[in-house]
Design a protein around this motif. Structure first.
Motif: not given
Ligand code: HEM
Length: 163
Positions: A33, A37, A79, A83, A93, A103-104, A107, A151-152, A155-156, A158
């Motif tokens: 993921h 990103i 992603l 995701g 979570r 975030k969604m 997006l 979004i970033v 995402g963090r 969350i």
């Molecule tokens: C396309 C649909 C996407 C879905 C379904 C999705 C889903 C998720 C999920 C479930 C998490 C885990 C959160 C957690 O448990 O801490 C996550 C983390 C994250 N996502 Fe996404 N995401 C998507 C797209 C994106 C996009 C487009 C970006 C940024 C451009 C992004 C940036 C992040 C970041 C920065 C994290 C934290 C990563 C970490 O610290 O490990 N996501 N995302």
């Protein structure tokens, strides 16, 4: 509530239990993921900096769009799949987390803005060159950069908003 029943059903599903039972799966998927990103943010940054006239004076905006749109599309698919796997692994979570919903939402806005910048170029390579349109393009590029950064951040966030 409906969402609670769905989250419980998903958390009890064999796929979710298997992901939970193998501690390496979630960090491996999070790594994928994060790499996706990096790719999408690099492509978004280059196309929006081009729109702002900050880079690529030797090339056209259509040239940039043709070069980076496939990376944006490909990274989005990765992603979405990574995701979705993270959601199945720990449904509570994210699905019951207002920051995930935020975030969604961001997006959706970011994708609409990105499509609005790239799509007209397919019909007319000089679409954004004409008069006031250039100012509109630059405004959209600034907003787009802000939304993708949001979004970033979301995402963090969350992980810190888990109830
Ligand atoms: C396309 C649909 C996407 C879905 C379904 C999705 C889903 C998720 C999920 C479930 C998490 C885990 C959160 C957690 O448990 O801490 C996550 C983390 C994250 N996502 Fe996404 N995401 C998507 C797209 C994106 C996009 C487009 C970006 C940024 C451009 C992004 C940036 C992040 C970041 C920065 C994290 C934290 C990563 C970490 O610290 O490990 N996501 N995302």
């Amino acid at each position: 509530m409906m969402i609670d029943r769905f989250v419980t059903w998903l958390a009890d599903s064999p796929v979710s239990v298997t992901i939970g039972a193998h501690g390496w799966i979630t960090p491996a998927v999070q790594t994928v993921h994060i790499l996706a990103i990096a790719v999408i943010m690099a492509a978004i940054l280059m196309t929006n900096l081009k729109a702002l006239g900050a880079v690529g004076a030797e090339d056209t905006i259509l040239g940039f769009s043709r070069r980076y749109a496939p990376w944006i599309g490909g990274a989005l698919i990765v992603l979405l799949l990574s995701g979705a796997t993270l959601i199945v692994g720990e449904p509570r979570r994210s699905l019951e987390n207002p920051v995930f919903i935020l975030k969604m939402g961001l997006l959706c806005v970011a994708l609409l803005l990105t499509a609005a910048i790239h799509a007209p170029l397919r019909r007319d390579a000089g679409f954004w060159q004409a008069g006031p349109r250039l100012a509109v393009l630059r405004g959209m590029a600034v907003v787009s950069l802000g939304v993708w950064a949001g979004i970033v951040f979301a995402g963090r966030w969350i992980a810190y908003a888990v109830t």
